[in-house]
Scaffold this active site. Sequence first.
Site, PDB file in Angstrom:
ATOM      1  CG  PHE A   1     -15.497 -41.245  38.940  1.00 18.83           C
ATOM      2  CD1 PHE A   1     -15.506 -41.765  40.225  1.00 18.83           C
ATOM      3  CD2 PHE A   1     -15.333 -42.120  37.884  1.00 18.83           C
ATOM      4  CE1 PHE A   1     -15.359 -43.126  40.449  1.00 18.83           C
ATOM      5  CE2 PHE A   1     -15.182 -43.479  38.093  1.00 18.83           C
ATOM      6  CZ  PHE A   1     -15.193 -43.995  39.385  1.00 18.83           C
TER       7      PHE A   1
ATOM      8  CD  GLN B   1     -12.625 -44.608  28.754  1.00 15.89           C
ATOM      9  OE1 GLN B   1     -13.245 -45.341  29.514  1.00 15.89           O
ATOM     10  NE2 GLN B   1     -12.908 -43.323  28.599  1.00 15.89           N
TER      11      GLN B   1
ATOM     12  CG  HIS C   1      -9.484 -47.676  33.620  1.00 17.45           C
ATOM     13  ND1 HIS C   1      -8.594 -47.452  34.645  1.00 17.45           N
ATOM     14  CD2 HIS C   1     -10.698 -47.278  34.091  1.00 17.45           C
ATOM     15  CE1 HIS C   1      -9.245 -46.953  35.682  1.00 17.45           C
ATOM     16  NE2 HIS C   1     -10.517 -46.827  35.378  1.00 17.45           N
TER      17      HIS C   1
ATOM     18  CG  LEU D   1     -11.287 -51.128  36.721  1.00 21.08           C
ATOM     19  CD1 LEU D   1     -10.496 -50.181  35.841  1.00 21.08           C
ATOM     20  CD2 LEU D   1     -12.784 -50.887  36.576  1.00 21.08           C
TER      21      LEU D   1
ATOM     22  CD  GLU E   1     -11.694 -42.327  36.569  1.00 24.62           C
ATOM     23  OE1 GLU E   1     -12.502 -41.402  36.540  1.00 24.62           O
ATOM     24  OE2 GLU E   1     -11.285 -42.927  35.559  1.00 24.62           O
TER      25      GLU E   1
ATOM     26  NE  ARG F   1     -12.252 -44.094  33.444  1.00 26.42           N
ATOM     27  CZ  ARG F   1     -13.329 -44.835  33.600  1.00 26.42           C
ATOM     28  NH1 ARG F   1     -13.920 -45.376  32.543  1.00 26.42           N
ATOM     29  NH2 ARG F   1     -13.839 -45.030  34.803  1.00 26.42           N
TER      30      ARG F   1
ATOM     31  CG  HIS G   1     -12.400 -49.579  31.173  1.00 30.22           C
ATOM     32  ND1 HIS G   1     -12.656 -50.615  32.049  1.00 30.22           N
ATOM     33  CD2 HIS G   1     -13.210 -48.552  31.558  1.00 30.22           C
ATOM     34  CE1 HIS G   1     -13.580 -50.247  32.917  1.00 30.22           C
ATOM     35  NE2 HIS G   1     -13.946 -49.005  32.637  1.00 30.22           N
TER      36      HIS G   1
ATOM     37  NE  ARG H   1     -17.394 -45.480  29.781  1.00 26.80           N
ATOM     38  CZ  ARG H   1     -17.034 -45.728  31.047  1.00 26.80           C
ATOM     39  NH1 ARG H   1     -17.507 -44.975  32.033  1.00 26.80           N
ATOM     40  NH2 ARG H   1     -16.192 -46.691  31.328  1.00 26.80           N
TER      41      ARG H   1
END
Length: 580
Positions: A117, A231, A233, A243, A246, A286, A354, A389
């Site tokens: 990730f 944040q 995304h 979404l 990821e 991100r 996000h 994050r």
Amino acid sequence: MDLSSCDVLVVGGGGAGLRAAIAVAETHPRLRVAVISKVYPMRSHTVSAEGGAAAVIKAEDSLDEHAYDTISGGDWLCDQDAVEAFVREAPEEMLRLEHWGCPWNRERDGHIAVRPFGGMKVERTWFAADKTGFHLLHTLFQTTLKYDAIQRYDEFFVTKLLVGEGRCQGVVAIELSTGQVRAITANAVILCTGGCGKIFPFTTNASIKNGDGMALAYRAGAPLKDMEFVQYHPTGLPFTGILITEAARSEGGWLLNKDGYRYLQDYELGTPTPKPVFRSMELGPRDRLSQCFVKEQEKGRTLEGPYGHYVHLDIRHLGEKLIDKKLPFVRELCLKYVGIDPVKEMIPVRPVVHYMMGGIHTDIHGATPLKGLYAAGEAACVSINGANRLGSNSLTEILVFGARAGKAAAAFAAEQAGASPSLVAQAHDEQRRIEERFLRKSGGKERIATLRAEMHQIMEESAGIYRTETVLKEAAGKLKRLQERFQDLSLDDRSYTFNTELTAALELSYMLDVAQTIVHSALERRESRGSHQRTDYPQRDDERFLAHSLAYRAEEGSPRIAYRPVTITRWPPGKRVYGR
């Protein structure tokens, strides 16, 4: 007015809330626990999380590696004592969820499967196909059913925290099916209400994520911490904001500009060049990937559609078999909402809001500065996410700190006496406010949709991926005027049964409060760090701003911003990379 009571009241029925309720029931079985939520628990936003949850499980990984990735990824704004507790307890929580029945993907030999990730140099993300949040929430919800001590108030909308004798002692809420205003007293309250993405026009967040808990705590006197860190995304669908996980990139998807070129190879992502580079560039952090999109747009290398600029996410080369095994929900979303099959066609994507790194200020046990009030999950800021994050840390966070907040709140509640007599008067005052301010008021000129659309435009233009002092100052003034205009709001629906216009008005009031804390916190932080990028202050400034912002509600209407130092234990601030 109906009055009821419990020992610990959890506001929010998502992953953090249910984990907190279980922790109370496990550690103090005699305490009465209530979970109050404006939606049925399985409709909480946790259900939509796709990619996975991070925790050390492989021999080649370590707790220190997970901690370092998290701290470096957060651009050194993480409180390191909280991060160390998080990575230490993460595997225990994940295994506990496994024992409760969560169907994690497995290798052929039976071991837990993990995937890479973004921002993590080691594969440590547990997953259940690309429906991890659904399975995690379902497991927690089923587990709560075995505890008789856990009572639920489904489809109740909380409008106020009850505070008496210097501590939080319950809430006032509207029962949506009847419109009845009810007071629920408690010896401790835990806010687990999620984030506030709906303050922005393009977001992966569901319509229920309006910053309810953040605003409730803020109005009760608890500060909101690090609210400037929003944040984006990098891969949301342009029209809906839905979404595209990821995980699509962790399995090998490519980001392509209008020329079909993998443009990320042209940018510094804050990560060393791994081998092979073409496998990993899409798994940069991100914030950096979203910033690269803006740079591509400025160069004229993005595509443009009816909902703005976008690029392509290409997973065709992964093949139908892998997509159906590990990314079935991605395929389903594309077919339903875009009308394309990612097995055969490229997916249009753009950065969308996000996640909030900031939230209600808590310590590592979930306690806020207001006695009796706790918070966990995205509504809270325990400071493990810093300025950015890392993907897959959030699902684990709701487990670790949901459990911690539940245990701490239970211990506090067990030592308290009964509710203060003044709470009933407060509840009646809140009932009158709702009646007079919304249901009986006539002659107002302002409409919910108009104010909300203006708020969206202000936030997108001022507090997006890049910010400047001039635009932030203008935004602060505009938001203050929106707050004033909100006072002239008028509703058409005066009924009590499922009055969605009333709840939309209350949610807008929450969003306006939280929006002000975001803009003012961003205005005061004169540096660039993680997701907060000031083009007029492009460098990170550890000398002045290695500190958490705290937004306090002030009498004059604009938040007061203060700072507190970041906790450093073992990793001094350094260059932001994902390897050593």
